[in-house]
Design a protein around this motif. Structure first.
Motif, PDB file in Angstrom:
ATOM      1  N   GLY A 189       0.820  -1.194   0.000  1.00 53.87           N
ATOM      2  CA  GLY A 189       0.000   0.000   0.000  1.00 53.87           C
ATOM      3  C   GLY A 189       0.857   1.247   0.000  1.00 53.87           C
ATOM      4  N   CYS A 190       0.350   2.317  -0.613  1.00 58.17           N
ATOM      5  CA  CYS A 190       1.014   3.621  -0.617  1.00 58.17           C
ATOM      6  C   CYS A 190      -0.045   4.706  -0.552  1.00 58.17           C
ATOM      7  CB  CYS A 190       1.827   3.834  -1.897  1.00 58.17           C
ATOM      8  SG  CYS A 190       3.310   2.826  -2.110  1.00 58.17           S
ATOM      9  N   ASP A 191       0.345   5.876  -0.104  1.00 55.47           N
ATOM     10  CA  ASP A 191      -0.513   7.048  -0.196  1.00 55.47           C
ATOM     11  C   ASP A 191       0.363   8.283  -0.287  1.00 55.47           C
ATOM     12  OD1 ASP A 191      -2.868   8.405  -0.454  1.00 55.47           O
ATOM     13  OD2 ASP A 191      -3.552   8.092   1.602  1.00 55.47           O
ATOM     14  N   PHE A 192      -0.157   9.294  -0.992  1.00 57.05           N
ATOM     15  CA  PHE A 192       0.555  10.561  -1.091  1.00 57.05           C
ATOM     16  C   PHE A 192       0.411  11.342   0.204  1.00 57.05           C
ATOM     17  CE2 PHE A 192       0.231   9.718  -5.621  1.00 57.05           C
ATOM     18  CZ  PHE A 192       1.367  10.315  -6.153  1.00 57.05           C
ATOM     19  N   THR A 193       1.521  11.928   0.674  1.00 59.05           N
ATOM     20  CA  THR A 193       1.472  12.872   1.789  1.00 59.05           C
ATOM     21  C   THR A 193       1.682  14.297   1.298  1.00 59.05           C
ATOM     22  OG1 THR A 193       3.829  12.581   2.223  1.00 59.05           O
ATOM     23  CG2 THR A 193       2.309  11.138   3.425  1.00 59.05           C
ATOM     24  N   GLY A 194       1.936  14.445   0.009  1.00 59.46           N
ATOM     25  CA  GLY A 194       2.135  15.735  -0.643  1.00 59.46           C
ATOM     26  C   GLY A 194       2.352  15.490  -2.112  1.00 59.46           C
ATOM     27  N   PRO A 195       2.476  16.539  -2.921  1.00 61.04           N
ATOM     28  CA  PRO A 195       2.613  16.367  -4.376  1.00 61.04           C
ATOM     29  C   PRO A 195       3.824  15.557  -4.804  1.00 61.04           C
ATOM     30  CG  PRO A 195       2.075  18.640  -3.831  1.00 61.04           C
ATOM     31  CD  PRO A 195       2.396  17.961  -2.539  1.00 61.04           C
ATOM     32  N   THR A 196       4.872  15.525  -3.971  1.00 64.33           N
ATOM     33  CA  THR A 196       6.096  14.828  -4.369  1.00 64.33           C
ATOM     34  C   THR A 196       6.533  13.771  -3.356  1.00 64.33           C
ATOM     35  OG1 THR A 196       7.502  16.532  -3.352  1.00 64.33           O
ATOM     36  CG2 THR A 196       6.929  16.826  -5.678  1.00 64.33           C
ATOM     37  N   GLN A 197       5.613  13.267  -2.547  1.00 58.18           N
ATOM     38  CA  GLN A 197       6.014  12.269  -1.551  1.00 58.18           C
ATOM     39  C   GLN A 197       4.914  11.233  -1.330  1.00 58.18           C
ATOM     40  OE1 GLN A 197       6.453  12.778   3.023  1.00 58.18           O
ATOM     41  NE2 GLN A 197       8.470  13.255   2.176  1.00 58.18           N
ATOM     42  N   LEU A 198       5.333   9.958  -1.293  1.00 55.29           N
ATOM     43  CA  LEU A 198       4.453   8.859  -0.916  1.00 55.29           C
ATOM     44  C   LEU A 198       5.038   8.126   0.273  1.00 55.29           C
ATOM     45  CD1 LEU A 198       4.715   8.548  -4.408  1.00 55.29           C
ATOM     46  CD2 LEU A 198       2.625   7.312  -3.848  1.00 55.29           C
ATOM     47  N   ILE A 199       4.160   7.572   1.106  1.00 54.46           N
ATOM     48  CA  ILE A 199       4.552   6.655   2.171  1.00 54.46           C
ATOM     49  C   ILE A 199       3.989   5.289   1.800  1.00 54.46           C
ATOM     50  CG2 ILE A 199       4.386   6.074   4.617  1.00 54.46           C
ATOM     51  CD1 ILE A 199       6.016   8.562   4.139  1.00 54.46           C
ATOM     52  N   CYS A 200       4.832   4.249   1.872  1.00 54.02           N
ATOM     53  CA  CYS A 200       4.447   2.914   1.421  1.00 54.02           C
ATOM     54  C   CYS A 200       4.785   1.860   2.473  1.00 54.02           C
ATOM     55  CB  CYS A 200       5.170   2.561   0.121  1.00 54.02           C
ATOM     56  SG  CYS A 200       4.912   3.728  -1.236  1.00 54.02           S
ATOM     57  N   ALA A 201       3.964   0.810   2.522  1.00 47.59           N
ATOM     58  CA  ALA A 201       4.204  -0.315   3.426  1.00 47.59           C
ATOM     59  C   ALA A 201       4.740  -1.488   2.624  1.00 47.59           C
ATOM     60  CB  ALA A 201       2.917  -0.703   4.134  1.00 47.59           C
ATOM     61  N   SER A 202       5.883  -2.015   3.039  1.00 45.94           N
ATOM     62  CA  SER A 202       6.491  -3.159   2.371  1.00 45.94           C
ATOM     63  C   SER A 202       6.330  -4.403   3.236  1.00 45.94           C
ATOM     64  CB  SER A 202       7.979  -2.897   2.129  1.00 45.94           C
ATOM     65  OG  SER A 202       8.643  -4.080   1.721  1.00 45.94           O
ATOM     66  N   ASP A 203       5.805  -5.466   2.645  1.00 51.92           N
ATOM     67  CA  ASP A 203       5.666  -6.729   3.365  1.00 51.92           C
ATOM     68  C   ASP A 203       6.903  -7.591   3.114  1.00 51.92           C
ATOM     69  OD1 ASP A 203       4.191  -8.593   4.977  1.00 51.92           O
ATOM     70  OD2 ASP A 203       3.821  -9.755   3.165  1.00 51.92           O
ATOM     71  N   ASP A 204       8.043  -7.068   3.530  1.00 52.64           N
ATOM     72  CA  ASP A 204       9.328  -7.715   3.269  1.00 52.64           C
ATOM     73  C   ASP A 204      10.043  -7.950   4.595  1.00 52.64           C
ATOM     74  OD1 ASP A 204      11.713  -8.647   2.298  1.00 52.64           O
ATOM     75  OD2 ASP A 204      12.330  -6.767   1.363  1.00 52.64           O
ATOM     76  N   SER A 205      10.269  -9.208   4.904  1.00 52.17           N
ATOM     77  CA  SER A 205      10.984  -9.559   6.133  1.00 52.17           C
ATOM     78  C   SER A 205      12.394 -10.057   5.869  1.00 52.17           C
ATOM     79  CB  SER A 205      10.203 -10.640   6.901  1.00 52.17           C
ATOM     80  OG  SER A 205       8.944 -10.160   7.315  1.00 52.17           O
ATOM     81  N   SER A 206      12.837  -9.993   4.616  1.00 54.56           N
ATOM     82  CA  SER A 206      14.124 -10.590   4.259  1.00 54.56           C
ATOM     83  C   SER A 206      15.315  -9.773   4.742  1.00 54.56           C
ATOM     84  CB  SER A 206      14.214 -10.745   2.742  1.00 54.56           C
ATOM     85  OG  SER A 206      14.294  -9.475   2.098  1.00 54.56           O
ATOM     86  N   LYS A 207      15.140  -8.460   4.892  1.00 55.03           N
ATOM     87  CA  LYS A 207      16.213  -7.524   5.259  1.00 55.03           C
ATOM     88  C   LYS A 207      17.347  -7.527   4.231  1.00 55.03           C
ATOM     89  CE  LYS A 207      15.335  -7.783  10.248  1.00 55.03           C
ATOM     90  NZ  LYS A 207      15.924  -7.956  11.592  1.00 55.03           N
ATOM     91  N   THR A 208      17.051  -7.934   3.011  1.00 62.16           N
ATOM     92  CA  THR A 208      18.069  -7.918   1.960  1.00 62.16           C
ATOM     93  C   THR A 208      18.147  -6.567   1.251  1.00 62.16           C
ATOM     94  OG1 THR A 208      16.457  -8.802   0.377  1.00 62.16           O
ATOM     95  CG2 THR A 208      17.854 -10.393   1.535  1.00 62.16           C
ATOM     96  N   LEU A 209      17.035  -5.828   1.233  1.00 66.54           N
ATOM     97  CA  LEU A 209      17.017  -4.526   0.582  1.00 66.54           C
ATOM     98  C   LEU A 209      17.127  -3.383   1.584  1.00 66.54           C
ATOM     99  CD1 LEU A 209      14.137  -5.170  -1.996  1.00 66.54           C
ATOM    100  CD2 LEU A 209      16.603  -5.248  -2.405  1.00 66.54           C
ATOM    101  N   PHE A 210      16.524  -3.580   2.760  1.00 64.36           N
ATOM    102  CA  PHE A 210      16.531  -2.575   3.825  1.00 64.36           C
ATOM    103  C   PHE A 210      16.787  -3.284   5.150  1.00 64.36           C
ATOM    104  CE2 PHE A 210      13.656  -1.106   0.463  1.00 64.36           C
ATOM    105  CZ  PHE A 210      14.239   0.107   0.143  1.00 64.36           C
TER     106      PHE A 210
END
Length: 286
Positions: A189-210
Motif C-alpha cells: 500500500g502507498c498514499d501521497f502525503t504531498g505532491p512529491t512524496q508517498l509513504i508505502c508499506a512493504s511486506d518484506d521480512s528478508s532484510k536484503t534490501l533494507f
C-alpha cells in the motif's frame, strides 16, 4: 470452508482477546505513533482510505476480501487491494483470479454511489498483481504497484478525474513509471502525503534490501506527476510494528494519509490464528 458469518464470529472473538493487549508505541523516521485500533481482517485487511463526505467531514473506509461486490467477484476479480479516495471518489485496485491473467482493473465509486470499471491490459513484462492505488493530490494521476521485487511504480491517468479517461468506464492505459533509485519488495500500500512524496508499506521480512523487517518506506519524487516518467528516491523510515499475542509472521497491508488531520494509518494483519484481526497503527509527523 466456513461461511462469512462464522469467520466474522471468529474475528469478533479475536478482537475481544486482542483488545486486552496494549500495543507498544513505536516511532518511525519523522513520524510518532499516536495510537492503534483493531479491525476485522475480513472487512479491513486489504486496505484503508479516508473519504470526504458530501455534507462535510471525512470518514475512514476499510477494504477486505469481504468488501468485494458479488457482481465484481462473479466477473473474476477476486482480489482487492489498498484503495485511495479524492474529492469523495473511491478508487479500488483489483486483480484477476484467472490462471493466466491478461489485465487488471480499477473500480471507481462516485460520491453519488455509481460505480465504473476501468480495465488495464497488461503490457510486456508487467505483473498481473494490483496491490494498491494512490491518487496524486491534484487528482490527475494514479500510482499503482505490483508484487515482488520492483524498481518502479506505475502511473496512470486517474479514471474519471483526468479528462483523458472515459467518464463511465473503459480501457486504461499506462502513462508512465516512477523509476525508483533502489528496488522495493512486496509493496502492499502507498498514499501521497504531498505532491512529491508517498509513504508505502512493504511486506518484506528478508532484510536484503533494507535493514528493517516490514519497513515503512518513503518515496520522494523529483517533481509532481505530470503523466510521464519521474524518479523516486526511496528511504527506509523504520519497521512497522507487529504487536500481537500470537507468534508467527504478520503481513503489512494498507496505508492512508488523511491530509485534513495529518494522520497516517498503517495496517498489519496479525500472525497465525490472530490473523482474523488487523491492527491499524496511527501516526502524526514529529
Amino acid at each position: 470452508m466456513a461461511g462469512r458469518g462464522a469467520v466474522a464470529a471468529v474475528a469478533a472473538g479475536m478482537l475481544v482477546a486482542a483488545a486486552g493487549v496494549a500495543a507498544t508505541a513505536h516511532a518511525v523516521g519523522g513520524w510518532t505513533q499516536t495510537g492503534s485500533s483493531l479491525q476485522s481482517t475480513l472487512g479491513a485487511g486489504e486496505g484503508v482510505t479516508t473519504v470526504q463526505q458530501a455534507g462535510g467531514g471525512d470518514s475512514v473506509v476499510y477494504r477486505g476480501v469481504g468488501s468485494i461486490p458479488l457482481g465484481t467477484r462473479i466477473e473474476g476479480w477476486s482480489h482487492i487491494g489498498d484503495p485511495d479516495s479524492v474529492n469523495g471518489y473511491v478508487f479500488d485496485a483489483y486483480q484477476s483470479g484467472a490462471s493466466a491473467p491478461t489485465s487488471k482493473m480499477f473500480r471507481v465509486t462516485t460520491p453519488s454511489g455509481s460505480a465504473y470499471e476501468y480495465t488495464h491490459p497488461l503490457v510486456a513484462g508487467e505483473m498481473y498483481n494490483n496491490s494498491f492505488d494512490a491518487v496524486s493530490p491534484d487528482g490527475q494521476w494514479m500510482v499503482a504497484g505490483e508484487w515482488g521485487t520492483m524498481d518502479h511504480l506505475q502511473i496512470y491517468p486517474t479514471p474519471i478525474l483526468n479528462p483523458a479517461t472515459a467518464p463511465k468506464g473503459g480501457s486504461l492505459a499506462l502513462s508512465g513509471l516512477i523509476h525508483l533509485d533502489v528496488p522495493v519488495n512486496n509493496v502492499q500500500g502507498c498514499d501521497f502525503t504531498g505532491p512529491t512524496q508517498l509513504i508505502c508499506a512493504s511486506d518484506d521480512s528478508s532484510k536484503t534490501l533494507f535493514p528493517d523487517d516490514k519497513p515503512l518506506l518513503q518515496v520522494d519524487l523529483t517533481q509532481p506527476l505530470t503523466g510521464g516518467d519521474v524518479t523516486g528516491h526511496v528511504t527506509d523510515l523504520g519497521a512497522i510494528p507487529q504487536d500481537s499475542v500470537c507468534s508467527g509472521t504478520s503481513e503489512s497491508e494498507g496505508v492512508d494519509y488523511e491530509a485534513a488531520t495529518g494522520v497516517l494509518r498503517v495496517e498489519m494483519i496479525q500472525p497465525s490464528v490472530c490473523g482474523a484481526v488487523t491492527t491499524v497503527y496511527t501516526y502524526t509527523r514529529g
